[in-house]
Write a protein that holds these residues in place. Sequence first.
Motif: not given
Length: 514
Positions: A318-324, A357-365, A367-375, A387-391
């Motif tokens: 999905n282009y939006f989720a993974e590239i945009e 942070r402006h375009r995607l939000g405070t917790n842009y990291n 978003i799955p495509v931006n997450c580090p390997l080990k969360s 959008m805090t979703v990682n616990g």
Amino acid sequence: MADKKIPPVMTTSQGCPVSDPFKTQRVAIDTSDYKHAQPPQGPLLLQDFQLIDALAHFDRERIPERVVHAKGAGAFGVFEATDDISDICKSSFLQKGKRTRTLTRFSTVGGEKGSADTARDPRGFATKFYTEEGNLDFVYNNTPVFFIRDPIKFPHFIHTQKKTPQKNTMDGNNAFWDYLTTNPESIHQVMVLFSDRGTPASYRKMNGYSGHTYKWYNAKGEWHYVQVHMMSDQGVESLTVEQAAKHAGEDPDFITADLFDNIEKGNNPSWTMYIQTMTLEESKKLPFSVFDLTKVWPHSQFPLRRFGKLTLNENPKNYFAEIEQAAFSPSHTVPGMEASFDPVLQSRLFSYPDTHRHRLGTNYNQIPVNCPLKSGVFNPIIRDGAMTVNGNMGSHPNYLATQCPVTFAKALIPAKEASTATIGGLGEEKHTGEVVPFHWTVTDYDFVQPRALWKVLGRQSGQQRNFIHNVAVHIANSRPDIQERVYDYFSKVSKEIGEGIRREVQGISSRAKL
């Protein structure tokens, strides 16, 4: 016979099954006296969550486009460390033979999201490495130099490539050339841009360059200045200005499709990766600053050294989720690598995460495509926000606390020859002095490397002629005073260029009158 895959059940955003995707709730009005059967004539109801749910999300499904690099394409891949460079860099993903998952996004720089792929423009070449030590981003371009070396000039320059505030047009490229001719340190990049390499035929067939000087250090704390080169294994292929214009009119997404379609067919593009290295003492002997983004390092003095290969082999689902939504920044780094004091690079360390942070939000990291390997984000004070979703690190206190201790990375003590102190394990040069205002000044040396590039173009069939033609076409509709300044601008490199562009513009003007 295998069972057919059962399609998913359509639901609202809250998971409630939808029985009819096109129904809406309306107030029924008596239509018995109508000649023909009529639908309910009353107003829609605010209680119709299925409708409101769909429209509200539709109103918000677009996010702000990137101010620069808005138009792009990307793919996942793998980086393989092919050669040992542990004497230069301690990063674990560079251990010979190691393979690391990657995401690469290519882009034009100045155009809007709907602009043509073939515009004469530098191309972004950004790669995210999902390493065991965190995410590393190489945020590069397809040119080894850039237009500026004073960071505060960046917004000014980019605004010259946007539409005018009153007329909302490019206005004959007057603003673009008005800026360039009054900032002649840009000439080296402009020489590259107006060669045919300014209009790549494919993202697969162009090189990538760090441009900036970086600092890499080994396990002993010994550091070197480094520049990175990513050389296309498919070769380099460019379009003429006429070919680029034809594609822009007929198929503006031509290069985006080329990348996707080739990977889909298994024709996976790759790049062999090299570094140039330089010591601090060597940098002191250069005729230019190692932090000058408008200069290249001579290969004869600082030869290329191979260290890896990048291969793109997986299209996004999905282009939006993974590239945009992909977020790259030169400040996203790992042990063994850090920024130099290049002032434009230093400004990017702040600017890129700020725009995310402006375009995607405070917790842009998150978003799955931006997450580090080990969360792998664990910092008691970097939490909460939209959008805090990682616990959210659970019940751990929101400060460093003795009752819930955390561990820290082992600090690296750099070697004496690095003349450094350490913060968080990174080797840093020691500097003391006054805070001073600084603005690069243009010198005669700023035209030395562009002059050498002109000679290189002369050794390639037709490239000097194409260069003159490309510039002339670009300024043909500019104001006469701007055209005169362009002739003078290029004459500082060679009178042959300025005079050649003048004759070509006059020829274009004469043909237009016929």
